[in-house]
Write a protein that holds these residues in place. Sequence first.
Motif, PDB file in Angstrom:
ATOM      1  N   VAL A   7      11.742   9.405  16.662  1.00  0.00           N
ATOM      2  CA  VAL A   7      10.564   8.870  17.350  1.00  0.00           C
ATOM      3  C   VAL A   7      10.968   8.093  18.604  1.00  0.00           C
ATOM      4  O   VAL A   7      10.334   8.234  19.669  1.00  0.00           O
ATOM      5  CB  VAL A   7       9.741   7.976  16.403  1.00  0.00           C
ATOM      6  CG1 VAL A   7       8.648   7.239  17.165  1.00  0.00           C
ATOM      7  CG2 VAL A   7       9.132   8.814  15.293  1.00  0.00           C
ATOM      8  N   ASN A   8      12.009   7.276  18.514  1.00  0.00           N
ATOM      9  CA  ASN A   8      12.427   6.486  19.668  1.00  0.00           C
ATOM     10  C   ASN A   8      12.876   7.364  20.826  1.00  0.00           C
ATOM     11  O   ASN A   8      12.525   7.118  21.986  1.00  0.00           O
ATOM     12  CB  ASN A   8      13.556   5.529  19.273  1.00  0.00           C
ATOM     13  CG  ASN A   8      13.061   4.373  18.425  1.00  0.00           C
ATOM     14  OD1 ASN A   8      11.894   3.991  18.492  1.00  0.00           O
ATOM     15  ND2 ASN A   8      13.931   3.809  17.613  1.00  0.00           N
ATOM     16  N   SER A  35       6.763   7.985   2.338  1.00  0.00           N
ATOM     17  CA  SER A  35       7.909   7.295   2.929  1.00  0.00           C
ATOM     18  C   SER A  35       7.970   7.529   4.432  1.00  0.00           C
ATOM     19  O   SER A  35       8.204   6.597   5.208  1.00  0.00           O
ATOM     20  CB  SER A  35       9.203   7.768   2.266  1.00  0.00           C
ATOM     21  OG  SER A  35      10.324   7.123   2.824  1.00  0.00           O
ATOM     22  N   VAL A  36       7.738   8.772   4.861  1.00  0.00           N
ATOM     23  CA  VAL A  36       7.752   9.086   6.288  1.00  0.00           C
ATOM     24  C   VAL A  36       6.599   8.375   7.003  1.00  0.00           C
ATOM     25  O   VAL A  36       6.756   7.820   8.090  1.00  0.00           O
ATOM     26  CB  VAL A  36       7.679  10.608   6.509  1.00  0.00           C
ATOM     27  CG1 VAL A  36       7.511  10.928   7.995  1.00  0.00           C
ATOM     28  CG2 VAL A  36       8.915  11.296   5.953  1.00  0.00           C
ATOM     29  N   ALA A  37       5.422   8.401   6.367  1.00  0.00           N
ATOM     30  CA  ALA A  37       4.252   7.743   6.954  1.00  0.00           C
ATOM     31  C   ALA A  37       4.490   6.241   7.102  1.00  0.00           C
ATOM     32  O   ALA A  37       4.102   5.630   8.115  1.00  0.00           O
ATOM     33  CB  ALA A  37       3.017   7.997   6.105  1.00  0.00           C
ATOM     34  N   TYR A  38       5.134   5.637   6.113  1.00  0.00           N
ATOM     35  CA  TYR A  38       5.426   4.204   6.193  1.00  0.00           C
ATOM     36  C   TYR A  38       6.424   3.921   7.309  1.00  0.00           C
ATOM     37  O   TYR A  38       6.287   2.935   8.049  1.00  0.00           O
ATOM     38  CB  TYR A  38       5.975   3.709   4.854  1.00  0.00           C
ATOM     39  CG  TYR A  38       6.323   2.236   4.848  1.00  0.00           C
ATOM     40  CD1 TYR A  38       5.357   1.277   5.127  1.00  0.00           C
ATOM     41  CD2 TYR A  38       7.615   1.813   4.578  1.00  0.00           C
ATOM     42  CE1 TYR A  38       5.666  -0.075   5.136  1.00  0.00           C
ATOM     43  CE2 TYR A  38       7.941   0.465   4.573  1.00  0.00           C
ATOM     44  CZ  TYR A  38       6.964  -0.473   4.855  1.00  0.00           C
ATOM     45  OH  TYR A  38       7.279  -1.806   4.869  1.00  0.00           O
ATOM     46  N   SER A  39       7.426   4.790   7.476  1.00  0.00           N
ATOM     47  CA  SER A  39       8.394   4.617   8.560  1.00  0.00           C
ATOM     48  C   SER A  39       7.709   4.692   9.921  1.00  0.00           C
ATOM     49  O   SER A  39       8.007   3.920  10.828  1.00  0.00           O
ATOM     50  CB  SER A  39       9.497   5.688   8.463  1.00  0.00           C
ATOM     51  OG  SER A  39      10.213   5.572   7.249  1.00  0.00           O
ATOM     52  N   LEU A  40       6.758   5.635  10.058  1.00  0.00           N
ATOM     53  CA  LEU A  40       6.017   5.745  11.314  1.00  0.00           C
ATOM     54  C   LEU A  40       5.130   4.523  11.542  1.00  0.00           C
ATOM     55  O   LEU A  40       4.999   4.030  12.668  1.00  0.00           O
ATOM     56  CB  LEU A  40       5.168   7.018  11.309  1.00  0.00           C
ATOM     57  CG  LEU A  40       5.930   8.347  11.400  1.00  0.00           C
ATOM     58  CD1 LEU A  40       4.976   9.518  11.194  1.00  0.00           C
ATOM     59  CD2 LEU A  40       6.641   8.483  12.739  1.00  0.00           C
ATOM     60  N   PHE A  74       0.835  -1.201   0.000  1.00  0.00           N
ATOM     61  CA  PHE A  74       0.000   0.000   0.000  1.00  0.00           C
ATOM     62  C   PHE A  74       0.874   1.257   0.000  1.00  0.00           C
ATOM     63  O   PHE A  74       0.564   2.248  -0.674  1.00  0.00           O
ATOM     64  CB  PHE A  74      -0.917  -0.004   1.215  1.00  0.00           C
ATOM     65  CG  PHE A  74      -1.759   1.232   1.338  1.00  0.00           C
ATOM     66  CD1 PHE A  74      -2.893   1.406   0.557  1.00  0.00           C
ATOM     67  CD2 PHE A  74      -1.403   2.239   2.237  1.00  0.00           C
ATOM     68  CE1 PHE A  74      -3.663   2.555   0.662  1.00  0.00           C
ATOM     69  CE2 PHE A  74      -2.160   3.386   2.351  1.00  0.00           C
ATOM     70  CZ  PHE A  74      -3.296   3.542   1.565  1.00  0.00           C
ATOM     71  N   SER A  75       1.970   1.213   0.757  1.00  0.00           N
ATOM     72  CA  SER A  75       2.882   2.361   0.811  1.00  0.00           C
ATOM     73  C   SER A  75       3.506   2.630  -0.554  1.00  0.00           C
ATOM     74  O   SER A  75       3.606   3.786  -0.993  1.00  0.00           O
ATOM     75  CB  SER A  75       3.978   2.114   1.848  1.00  0.00           C
ATOM     76  OG  SER A  75       4.978   3.100   1.786  1.00  0.00           O
ATOM     77  N   PHE A  76       3.931   1.554  -1.236  1.00  0.00           N
ATOM     78  CA  PHE A  76       4.513   1.736  -2.574  1.00  0.00           C
ATOM     79  C   PHE A  76       3.487   2.307  -3.548  1.00  0.00           C
ATOM     80  O   PHE A  76       3.811   3.168  -4.378  1.00  0.00           O
ATOM     81  CB  PHE A  76       5.046   0.403  -3.091  1.00  0.00           C
ATOM     82  CG  PHE A  76       6.358   0.000  -2.483  1.00  0.00           C
ATOM     83  CD1 PHE A  76       7.347   0.924  -2.245  1.00  0.00           C
ATOM     84  CD2 PHE A  76       6.598  -1.320  -2.134  1.00  0.00           C
ATOM     85  CE1 PHE A  76       8.548   0.555  -1.680  1.00  0.00           C
ATOM     86  CE2 PHE A  76       7.800  -1.702  -1.564  1.00  0.00           C
ATOM     87  CZ  PHE A  76       8.779  -0.759  -1.335  1.00  0.00           C
ATOM     88  N   GLN A 136      15.475   6.035   1.011  1.00  0.00           N
ATOM     89  CA  GLN A 136      14.609   5.341   1.966  1.00  0.00           C
ATOM     90  C   GLN A 136      15.371   4.991   3.241  1.00  0.00           C
ATOM     91  O   GLN A 136      14.824   5.076   4.349  1.00  0.00           O
ATOM     92  CB  GLN A 136      14.056   4.073   1.315  1.00  0.00           C
ATOM     93  CG  GLN A 136      12.811   3.515   1.981  1.00  0.00           C
ATOM     94  CD  GLN A 136      12.186   2.411   1.152  1.00  0.00           C
ATOM     95  OE1 GLN A 136      12.525   2.224  -0.019  1.00  0.00           O
ATOM     96  NE2 GLN A 136      11.269   1.681   1.760  1.00  0.00           N
ATOM     97  N   LEU A 137      16.634   4.609   3.108  1.00  0.00           N
ATOM     98  CA  LEU A 137      17.462   4.317   4.273  1.00  0.00           C
ATOM     99  C   LEU A 137      17.624   5.550   5.151  1.00  0.00           C
ATOM    100  O   LEU A 137      17.484   5.484   6.381  1.00  0.00           O
ATOM    101  CB  LEU A 137      18.840   3.818   3.825  1.00  0.00           C
ATOM    102  CG  LEU A 137      18.973   2.346   3.453  1.00  0.00           C
ATOM    103  CD1 LEU A 137      20.323   2.096   2.792  1.00  0.00           C
ATOM    104  CD2 LEU A 137      18.819   1.475   4.686  1.00  0.00           C
ATOM    105  N   PHE A 138      17.920   6.675   4.516  1.00  0.00           N
ATOM    106  CA  PHE A 138      18.107   7.919   5.264  1.00  0.00           C
ATOM    107  C   PHE A 138      16.830   8.301   6.012  1.00  0.00           C
ATOM    108  O   PHE A 138      16.857   8.629   7.205  1.00  0.00           O
ATOM    109  CB  PHE A 138      18.517   9.045   4.310  1.00  0.00           C
ATOM    110  CG  PHE A 138      18.612  10.390   4.970  1.00  0.00           C
ATOM    111  CD1 PHE A 138      19.714  10.723   5.734  1.00  0.00           C
ATOM    112  CD2 PHE A 138      17.592  11.318   4.830  1.00  0.00           C
ATOM    113  CE1 PHE A 138      19.798  11.966   6.358  1.00  0.00           C
ATOM    114  CE2 PHE A 138      17.668  12.557   5.439  1.00  0.00           C
ATOM    115  CZ  PHE A 138      18.776  12.881   6.206  1.00  0.00           C
ATOM    116  N   THR A 139      15.692   8.217   5.326  1.00  0.00           N
ATOM    117  CA  THR A 139      14.413   8.578   5.945  1.00  0.00           C
ATOM    118  C   THR A 139      14.076   7.660   7.113  1.00  0.00           C
ATOM    119  O   THR A 139      13.692   8.121   8.194  1.00  0.00           O
ATOM    120  CB  THR A 139      13.280   8.518   4.909  1.00  0.00           C
ATOM    121  OG1 THR A 139      13.587   9.402   3.819  1.00  0.00           O
ATOM    122  CG2 THR A 139      11.959   8.924   5.525  1.00  0.00           C
ATOM    123  N   THR A 140      14.240   6.356   6.921  1.00  0.00           N
ATOM    124  CA  THR A 140      13.894   5.387   7.963  1.00  0.00           C
ATOM    125  C   THR A 140      14.765   5.559   9.198  1.00  0.00           C
ATOM    126  O   THR A 140      14.265   5.573  10.334  1.00  0.00           O
ATOM    127  CB  THR A 140      14.028   3.955   7.430  1.00  0.00           C
ATOM    128  OG1 THR A 140      13.215   3.799   6.266  1.00  0.00           O
ATOM    129  CG2 THR A 140      13.594   2.946   8.475  1.00  0.00           C
TER     130      THR A 140
END
Length: 649
Positions: A432-433, A352-357, A318-320, A421-425
Amino acid sequence: MSDFPTYVVIQVMSKCSDESLQTVIDELSKPWEDGGGGLYLTLQPPRPNFPESLILVSATNEHIIRIAEHIEVKKKDVDGFIRPITEDDIEQFEESGRVGPLTLSDVQRCILHAINRVHFDVEVTTLPGDGRNILKGAPVLSSYEERHLVNIIPTHDEEDLDKLYRGWKRSYFYSPISQIRDYFGESVALYFSFEGVYTQFLVLVAVLGVVQHILETYAGIDHVSTNVLFTLSIILAVGIYLEVWKRQSNEHSFHWGSMGKLRRKPPRPEYRGELRESPASGKLEMYYPFSKTIKKIVLVSLPVTILCLSLAVTLMLFSFTAEARVMEVMANPETGQPDSDIITTIITSVPSVAYSLSIIIFNSIYLKIARKLTVWENHRTQEQHDTHITLKLVIFEFVNTFLALFYTGIYLQDLKALKSQLFTTLLVQQVVNQFQEVFIPFFLQKPSSVKFVNKVTRKLGIQDKPKVREVQGITVLSESDPQGEQVLKNISGNHLESLHDDFMELWLQFGHVFLFLSVYPLAALLALINNITEMWADRYKLCRLSSKPRPMCIRDIGAWYSAFRLTGMLSIVSNCWLLSLDLYGQPACASLSSSDLQWFLLWVTVEHGLFAIFLGLDALISDVPAKVKLQMDRANLHFKKKVLKDKLD
C-alpha cells in the motif's frame, strides 16, 4: 530580474485580493535596513494552463551573503575550519557553492528567512486585503499563507537535480548524503542517512534470520539453541546500531555546521505571540507564554488523542470479533478447523487484511489531526514542533498498530497467529505504501492524466478563471520568457511538507521486526527487501514527482531517535516474554527450572541483564567520533590563538 536566478516561487491563489498581493510585494521588496526582505520580485501573470499568478523571488549575491551572516550559516574556510561566514571575510571561504561557499539549499534557506522575517507594524491589527484579525507584529507571508492565500515553494534547478539523480541511480544501495544535503538541505539528508544505516543493519539481521531458519528447519538444529541465541544477540546488536547512528548524526551536524543549543534556534515562521523586548539581546521578539501551550496540550490535544486511541482499540476488538466469526463459519464440521484449500485461506484472511488496511487509513487521518493540533499549540522552534508531533504520532501508532499484536502474542499466547498477523501486516503495509507514494503520483502527473483532469475541471466549471492583477512596483515577466514554463514545472509536483510520514514508516517497520523478533525472524528479510525498493522509490519520488521541500537546518532526527531507542528497549521485554512462552515446557529447558516461579524469575534475570548491557552501551560508546573530537579541539585552539593575536595587534 533576468540577471538573477529564481530561488523561491510564491503562488498567489485566485482568492487573494490585489490589496493583499500589493502588501506582499511592498513588504518583500522593501530595503533590508527598513525591516523588509530586500528581495528582487517578478510577477508571472496567469497562463492558459495555469490560472494563478506567481511571484518569482531572487536576490543579489551580496544580499544573500548578508542574510547568511545574519542567520549564522557555518561553512568550511580555506584553513579547513567550520565557522560562521561574514561579509567582511567572505574571501576566506572557498567559492565552492552556488553563491560563494553557499550551496543551493543554503541560498534558498537565506531567501526563505528574508521572506519570513518581514512582519507587520504593531499598529496593524487586521490582515490587509482580507480583514481578519491578526496579532501585533505578525509575520506577513505566514499570515497570508495561513489563510491559504499564498503558497511558498522553493524552485528546483534542473541541471543540478539531473546530475544528482543520475549519480544517485548508479548507487543502488547507497545514497550520496553530501550531495543530497547540498541540494535538499540537512533534514532530507539526515533521513536518507538514517535510512541507509538502518538498511545496512537489516542486512545483518536478515542474513542471521535466514541462517537461523535454515538451521532449524532443514539442518535439524535444536529450536531452543538457535532461537535464543539469535534473539538475544540481535537485541544487543540493536543497542550498538543506535549508538552507531548517534555517532554518525553528530559527525554530520559538525561538518554541516548545524550543531547548536536549542534555545538559540530561530522561531518558526508560524510561531505567534506578542512582541516584547528580549532580556538577552534587547531586541523585539515574538513571545508566547509556555503555560498557554501546556494548557492547549492538556485540555485539547491530549483528550483528542485519547479519543482517537479509544476508536483504534474499538476497531481492533471489532476486527478480532469478525475474524472469530469468519473462522467459525468456515470451520469444517468434522475437524472443527478451517480447511487448508486456497479459497478458504483467502476468505479467512479477509478480516486480517481489512484490519491492516484500516490501520493505514486511520494512521493517515490521525497524521493530519496531529499536524493541526501541533501547529495550534504554537511551539517556538521547528525542533520543538517536530518533537511534539512525533510524540503524538508514536503514541497513537503504537496503540493503533502494535496493540493487536501484543494482544495476540502475550494475552492470547497464540504465537502461530501472531506470526501470521506479522506477515500479513508487513506485506500489506509495504504494498500500500509503495502504491500510494509512487504509483498514484506517477500516473497523476502523466501528460494524459493532467489533460484529463483539466478537461473534467473545465467541464464541471470548478477551474478558476485567470485573474488579471493590477499591482505596482514589480516587473512583469513576458509570456514568451522560457523561465515561466520552467517555474510551472517546478511547482507542479506533489507537495512534500515534511518527512514525518517516511520516518513513521521506518519506525513502524522497526517495531514489527524487533518487538516480535523471536516469533518471526524472517521479518527482517521482508523489511530489507522493502527498504531497498523504498530507497529507490523515495529517490524517484523526491527527484521526479515532488516539488522541492523547504530546506531546514536541523542538528539531528530529533524525537524519532528517542522513539527508536525506546522501541529497542521495549523489544527486550517483549522478546523475553515471548521466548518464555515459546520455550515453556520444552524438554531442553526442563533442567532450568522446577516451577513456574523459577521460570518467571529466570527470564526476569535475563531481561535485567540485557537492559544493563543495552544501557551500558551508551556509556561505553562515545557519542562523538574521535576524529570529530580532534577537529573540534583543533578549531577551538585555532580560534583562541586568532583572538589572542588580534588583541595583540
